[in-house]
Write a protein that holds these residues in place. Structure first.
Motif, PDB file in Angstrom:
ATOM      1  N   MET A   1      36.891  47.349  40.910  1.00 45.73           N
ATOM      2  CA  MET A   1      38.257  47.120  41.355  1.00 45.73           C
ATOM      3  C   MET A   1      39.145  48.063  40.940  1.00 45.73           C
ATOM      4  SD  MET A   1      38.959  43.304  41.956  1.00 45.73           S
ATOM      5  CE  MET A   1      38.606  42.730  43.611  1.00 45.73           C
ATOM      6  N   PRO A   2      40.135  48.719  41.493  1.00 42.16           N
ATOM      7  CA  PRO A   2      41.073  49.341  40.890  1.00 42.16           C
ATOM      8  C   PRO A   2      42.246  48.993  39.777  1.00 42.16           C
ATOM      9  CG  PRO A   2      41.646  49.089  43.107  1.00 42.16           C
ATOM     10  CD  PRO A   2      40.423  48.241  42.919  1.00 42.16           C
ATOM     11  N   ILE A   3      41.670  48.634  38.684  1.00 39.36           N
ATOM     12  CA  ILE A   3      42.744  48.298  37.661  1.00 39.36           C
ATOM     13  C   ILE A   3      43.251  49.237  36.803  1.00 39.36           C
ATOM     14  CG2 ILE A   3      42.948  46.701  35.871  1.00 39.36           C
ATOM     15  CD1 ILE A   3      40.921  44.899  36.953  1.00 39.36           C
ATOM     16  N   TYR A   4      44.413  49.354  36.917  1.00 41.66           N
ATOM     17  CA  TYR A   4      45.125  50.645  36.262  1.00 41.66           C
ATOM     18  C   TYR A   4      45.839  50.041  34.761  1.00 41.66           C
ATOM     19  CZ  TYR A   4      43.653  53.474  39.978  1.00 41.66           C
ATOM     20  OH  TYR A   4      43.115  54.000  41.095  1.00 41.66           O
ATOM     21  N   GLU A   5      46.029  50.956  33.771  1.00 38.63           N
ATOM     22  CA  GLU A   5      47.117  50.477  32.834  1.00 38.63           C
ATOM     23  C   GLU A   5      48.313  51.202  32.921  1.00 38.63           C
ATOM     24  OE1 GLU A   5      45.130  50.624  28.744  1.00 38.63           O
ATOM     25  OE2 GLU A   5      43.377  51.347  29.886  1.00 38.63           O
ATOM     26  N   TYR A   6      49.494  50.589  32.736  1.00 37.36           N
ATOM     27  CA  TYR A   6      50.732  51.171  32.891  1.00 37.36           C
ATOM     28  C   TYR A   6      51.389  50.666  31.621  1.00 37.36           C
ATOM     29  CZ  TYR A   6      50.103  51.642  37.985  1.00 37.36           C
ATOM     30  OH  TYR A   6      49.566  51.977  39.175  1.00 37.36           O
ATOM     31  N   SER A   7      52.484  51.730  31.579  1.00 39.96           N
ATOM     32  CA  SER A   7      53.548  51.475  30.418  1.00 39.96           C
ATOM     33  C   SER A   7      54.964  51.200  31.008  1.00 39.96           C
ATOM     34  CB  SER A   7      53.422  52.590  29.290  1.00 39.96           C
ATOM     35  OG  SER A   7      54.353  52.222  28.365  1.00 39.96           O
ATOM     36  N   ARG A  13      56.487  47.923  26.833  1.00 40.80           N
ATOM     37  CA  ARG A  13      55.208  47.365  26.759  1.00 40.80           C
ATOM     38  C   ARG A  13      53.997  47.751  27.965  1.00 40.80           C
ATOM     39  NH1 ARG A  13      56.580  40.648  26.739  1.00 40.80           N
ATOM     40  NH2 ARG A  13      57.597  40.834  24.741  1.00 40.80           N
ATOM     41  N   ASP A  14      52.774  47.647  27.535  1.00 42.03           N
ATOM     42  CA  ASP A  14      51.856  48.200  28.300  1.00 42.03           C
ATOM     43  C   ASP A  14      51.054  46.791  28.980  1.00 42.03           C
ATOM     44  OD1 ASP A  14      52.191  50.590  27.254  1.00 42.03           O
ATOM     45  OD2 ASP A  14      50.331  50.520  25.621  1.00 42.03           O
ATOM     46  N   PHE A  15      50.714  47.315  30.148  1.00 39.87           N
ATOM     47  CA  PHE A  15      50.095  46.055  30.906  1.00 39.87           C
ATOM     48  C   PHE A  15      49.006  46.499  32.073  1.00 39.87           C
ATOM     49  CE2 PHE A  15      53.846  47.640  33.347  1.00 39.87           C
ATOM     50  CZ  PHE A  15      53.372  47.588  34.703  1.00 39.87           C
ATOM     51  N   GLU A  16      48.247  45.825  32.382  1.00 38.41           N
ATOM     52  CA  GLU A  16      46.917  46.314  33.404  1.00 38.41           C
ATOM     53  C   GLU A  16      47.465  45.753  34.801  1.00 38.41           C
ATOM     54  OE1 GLU A  16      43.539  44.806  32.045  1.00 38.41           O
ATOM     55  OE2 GLU A  16      43.139  46.432  30.615  1.00 38.41           O
ATOM     56  N   GLU A  17      47.356  46.311  35.738  1.00 41.95           N
ATOM     57  CA  GLU A  17      47.556  45.991  37.282  1.00 41.95           C
ATOM     58  C   GLU A  17      46.579  46.471  38.147  1.00 41.95           C
ATOM     59  OE1 GLU A  17      50.102  43.599  39.714  1.00 41.95           O
ATOM     60  OE2 GLU A  17      50.506  44.224  37.465  1.00 41.95           O
ATOM     61  N   LEU A  18      46.167  45.544  39.049  1.00 44.43           N
ATOM     62  CA  LEU A  18      45.465  45.762  40.429  1.00 44.43           C
ATOM     63  C   LEU A  18      46.294  46.470  41.338  1.00 44.43           C
ATOM     64  CD1 LEU A  18      42.626  45.565  41.539  1.00 44.43           C
ATOM     65  CD2 LEU A  18      43.609  43.237  42.232  1.00 44.43           C
ATOM     66  N   VAL A  19      46.146  47.644  41.665  1.00 47.72           N
ATOM     67  CA  VAL A  19      46.757  48.546  42.588  1.00 47.72           C
ATOM     68  C   VAL A  19      45.924  49.169  43.528  1.00 47.72           C
ATOM     69  CG1 VAL A  19      48.289  50.245  42.578  1.00 47.72           C
ATOM     70  CG2 VAL A  19      48.459  49.057  40.586  1.00 47.72           C
ATOM     71  N   MET A  39      46.961  56.964  30.678  1.00 50.48           N
ATOM     72  CA  MET A  39      45.407  57.646  30.929  1.00 50.48           C
ATOM     73  C   MET A  39      44.397  56.840  30.103  1.00 50.48           C
ATOM     74  SD  MET A  39      43.292  60.184  31.622  1.00 50.48           S
ATOM     75  CE  MET A  39      44.426  61.488  31.825  1.00 50.48           C
ATOM     76  N   SER A  40      43.591  56.153  30.722  1.00 48.36           N
ATOM     77  CA  SER A  40      42.508  55.035  30.294  1.00 48.36           C
ATOM     78  C   SER A  40      41.303  55.605  29.700  1.00 48.36           C
ATOM     79  CB  SER A  40      42.141  54.332  31.503  1.00 48.36           C
ATOM     80  OG  SER A  40      43.256  53.554  31.969  1.00 48.36           O
TER      81      SER A  40
END
Length: 57
Positions: A1-7, A13-19, A39-40
């Motif tokens: 699944m395409p889970i990415y890290e965002y800021s 704050r940093d968070f992860e999101e399914l995009v 960048m993960s």
């Protein structure tokens, strides 16, 4: 699944999101859309202490 890290640029704050597309998701903490993808690092699963490609006997 395409889970990415965002800021979030607003609350930092940093968070992860399914995009599934190229849109930037809203921050779940403050709701701002001023977010950018981070960048993960790749996760390492299994392998030996010397490395994943160490020869075995």
């Amino acid at each position: 699944m395409p889970i990415y890290e965002y800021s979030c640029e607003k609350c930092s704050r940093d968070f992860e999101e399914l995009v599934f597309d190229d849109t930037s998701p809203a921050c779940p903490h403050c709701g701002s859309h001023a977010t950018h993808k981070l960048m993960s690092c790749c996760a390492r699963h299994g392998g030996s202490q010397q490395g994943d490609y160490a020869p075995t006997s």
